[in-house]
Design a protein around this motif. Sequence first.
Motif, PDB file in Angstrom:
ATOM      1  N   ARG A  57       0.824  -1.221   0.000  1.00  0.00           N
ATOM      2  CA  ARG A  57       0.000   0.000   0.000  1.00  0.00           C
ATOM      3  C   ARG A  57       0.856   1.269   0.000  1.00  0.00           C
ATOM      4  O   ARG A  57       0.336   2.366   0.127  1.00  0.00           O
ATOM      5  CB  ARG A  57      -0.931  -0.008   1.220  1.00  0.00           C
ATOM      6  N   ASN A  58       2.173   1.080  -0.144  1.00  0.00           N
ATOM      7  CA  ASN A  58       3.101   2.213  -0.217  1.00  0.00           C
ATOM      8  C   ASN A  58       2.997   3.126   1.012  1.00  0.00           C
ATOM      9  O   ASN A  58       2.976   4.356   0.903  1.00  0.00           O
ATOM     10  CB  ASN A  58       2.840   3.025  -1.498  1.00  0.00           C
ATOM     11  N   ILE A  59       2.929   2.487   2.184  1.00  0.00           N
ATOM     12  CA  ILE A  59       2.864   3.222   3.449  1.00  0.00           C
ATOM     13  C   ILE A  59       4.276   3.337   4.011  1.00  0.00           C
ATOM     14  O   ILE A  59       4.974   2.336   4.186  1.00  0.00           O
ATOM     15  CB  ILE A  59       1.948   2.510   4.450  1.00  0.00           C
ATOM     16  N   LYS A  60       4.696   4.551   4.285  1.00  0.00           N
ATOM     17  CA  LYS A  60       6.048   4.779   4.786  1.00  0.00           C
ATOM     18  C   LYS A  60       6.185   4.293   6.226  1.00  0.00           C
ATOM     19  O   LYS A  60       5.361   4.585   7.079  1.00  0.00           O
ATOM     20  CB  LYS A  60       6.389   6.264   4.716  1.00  0.00           C
ATOM     21  N   ILE A  61       7.254   3.532   6.483  1.00  0.00           N
ATOM     22  CA  ILE A  61       7.569   3.069   7.834  1.00  0.00           C
ATOM     23  C   ILE A  61       8.543   4.066   8.460  1.00  0.00           C
ATOM     24  O   ILE A  61       9.609   4.337   7.903  1.00  0.00           O
ATOM     25  CB  ILE A  61       8.206   1.660   7.808  1.00  0.00           C
ATOM     26  N   GLU A  62       8.194   4.595   9.629  1.00  0.00           N
ATOM     27  CA  GLU A  62       8.987   5.649  10.257  1.00  0.00           C
ATOM     28  C   GLU A  62       9.743   5.147  11.491  1.00  0.00           C
ATOM     29  O   GLU A  62       9.979   5.897  12.428  1.00  0.00           O
ATOM     30  CB  GLU A  62       8.078   6.813  10.650  1.00  0.00           C
ATOM     31  N   ALA A  63      10.142   3.873  11.462  1.00  0.00           N
ATOM     32  CA  ALA A  63      10.799   3.284  12.629  1.00  0.00           C
ATOM     33  C   ALA A  63      12.064   4.032  13.038  1.00  0.00           C
ATOM     34  O   ALA A  63      12.411   4.075  14.228  1.00  0.00           O
ATOM     35  CB  ALA A  63      11.129   1.819  12.351  1.00  0.00           C
ATOM     36  N   PHE A  64      12.764   4.636  12.082  1.00  0.00           N
ATOM     37  CA  PHE A  64      14.031   5.307  12.375  1.00  0.00           C
ATOM     38  C   PHE A  64      13.941   6.821  12.150  1.00  0.00           C
ATOM     39  O   PHE A  64      14.945   7.473  11.880  1.00  0.00           O
ATOM     40  CB  PHE A  64      15.143   4.691  11.533  1.00  0.00           C
ATOM     41  N   SER A  65      12.727   7.337  12.274  1.00  0.00           N
ATOM     42  CA  SER A  65      12.527   8.778  12.148  1.00  0.00           C
ATOM     43  C   SER A  65      12.837   9.464  13.476  1.00  0.00           C
ATOM     44  O   SER A  65      13.333   8.841  14.426  1.00  0.00           O
ATOM     45  CB  SER A  65      11.073   9.060  11.746  1.00  0.00           C
ATOM     46  N   LYS A  66      12.504  10.745  13.584  1.00  0.00           N
ATOM     47  CA  LYS A  66      12.766  11.484  14.823  1.00  0.00           C
ATOM     48  C   LYS A  66      11.952  10.945  15.999  1.00  0.00           C
ATOM     49  O   LYS A  66      12.285  11.202  17.160  1.00  0.00           O
ATOM     50  CB  LYS A  66      12.448  12.963  14.628  1.00  0.00           C
ATOM     51  N   ASP A  67      10.899  10.186  15.724  1.00  0.00           N
ATOM     52  CA  ASP A  67      10.079   9.588  16.779  1.00  0.00           C
ATOM     53  C   ASP A  67      10.509   8.169  17.117  1.00  0.00           C
ATOM     54  O   ASP A  67       9.755   7.413  17.738  1.00  0.00           O
ATOM     55  CB  ASP A  67       8.603   9.574  16.350  1.00  0.00           C
ATOM     56  N   TRP A  68      11.720   7.792  16.725  1.00  0.00           N
ATOM     57  CA  TRP A  68      12.153   6.413  16.910  1.00  0.00           C
ATOM     58  C   TRP A  68      12.086   5.966  18.373  1.00  0.00           C
ATOM     59  O   TRP A  68      11.798   4.792  18.674  1.00  0.00           O
ATOM     60  CB  TRP A  68      13.594   6.237  16.405  1.00  0.00           C
ATOM     61  N   HIS A  69      12.332   6.908  19.302  1.00  0.00           N
ATOM     62  CA  HIS A  69      12.340   6.531  20.718  1.00  0.00           C
ATOM     63  C   HIS A  69      10.955   6.112  21.198  1.00  0.00           C
ATOM     64  O   HIS A  69      10.830   5.239  22.065  1.00  0.00           O
ATOM     65  CB  HIS A  69      12.870   7.683  21.577  1.00  0.00           C
ATOM     66  N   TRP A  70       9.892   6.722  20.616  1.00  0.00           N
ATOM     67  CA  TRP A  70       8.544   6.293  20.962  1.00  0.00           C
ATOM     68  C   TRP A  70       8.272   4.894  20.432  1.00  0.00           C
ATOM     69  O   TRP A  70       7.702   4.046  21.144  1.00  0.00           O
ATOM     70  CB  TRP A  70       7.513   7.278  20.406  1.00  0.00           C
ATOM     71  N   PHE A  71       8.674   4.641  19.191  1.00  0.00           N
ATOM     72  CA  PHE A  71       8.474   3.312  18.615  1.00  0.00           C
ATOM     73  C   PHE A  71       9.238   2.247  19.407  1.00  0.00           C
ATOM     74  O   PHE A  71       8.729   1.152  19.658  1.00  0.00           O
ATOM     75  CB  PHE A  71       8.921   3.291  17.153  1.00  0.00           C
ATOM     76  N   ALA A  72      10.475   2.575  19.796  1.00  0.00           N
ATOM     77  CA  ALA A  72      11.285   1.632  20.562  1.00  0.00           C
ATOM     78  C   ALA A  72      10.671   1.360  21.930  1.00  0.00           C
ATOM     79  O   ALA A  72      10.597   0.205  22.384  1.00  0.00           O
ATOM     80  CB  ALA A  72      12.708   2.168  20.708  1.00  0.00           C
TER      81      ALA A  72
END
Length: 295
Positions: A57-72
């Motif tokens: 679906r061409n959805i961007k994964i933001e795992a390593f974006s500026k919000d990475w600490h929230w994802f982690a």
Amino acid sequence: MRQPKIIDYLLLVLLALIWASAFFNIKIATYSYGPVTIAFLRVFFGAIPVLLLCYYRNIKIEAFSKDWHWFAMIGFINLVAPFFLIAYGVQSVQSNLAAILMSTTPLSSTVLGHFYTTNEKFNFIKTFGILIGFSGILYLFSDNLLIDENNFISALLILLGSTCYVVGGVLTLKISKKKNENVTGSILIWATIILIPLVSFIEQPWNLTPRLDSTVSVIYLGLVSTGIAWLLRFRILVNNGLIFQSQVSYLIPIFGTILSYVFLKELITTKVLISLIAVSVGIYFVRKADNKKTI
């Protein structure tokens, strides 16, 4: 959102069956794998269908974006910790007990919501439901046939695992504006990253000679109970909304108890049945209060 049709109810039941089936499969997985390995394989295989959907679906994964600490952080609290705690606990308690203990998540989320949100405060009906539900859990702990001094801590760890889900849900509100697929894919990636060194140093699963049934169960836990179940949950949420989807909470402990008996012949005592009824009634009253608020 649309009015639920027969297919929507069938999908809701299917989702409940998939999530309920996780508990006896965790038990089978523990025959060969340690709890850290089970947690790792769940998130690894669970990430596959989610990331494939994002790619399709061409959805961007933001795992390593500026919000990475929230994802982690959410990946650890919402996936790593509960997957480990549940697998560790199920090693020494029946899987049907785990299904009932984990069904307290809606009750715990109501308690936390009162303190950490502005629009989820207690009222009489919610308080009544919480008291009934947790009374059922306390009663379950008095069942000396199934919970004794040897596995009491294991049962508490499963309860702690359910609480981790709730805390993770509260933290997810911090990034609630992002697409669900992106958030889920990102936290699965971070959960996998966190678990790689842990599983390598603690359990070294490559040295195992696992049973076939344990391997099938752990792959099922990842692909189906984690990955596909999330996609199914998302479809129900989009089509029918959160209130409809939340009804799955009633079905999981019931199906979990039935499936554990069918596949593992686990003991169902009178106290288990009474606790199951009490928890289901408690969830009903909490959901009833939420439904009234949305009218």
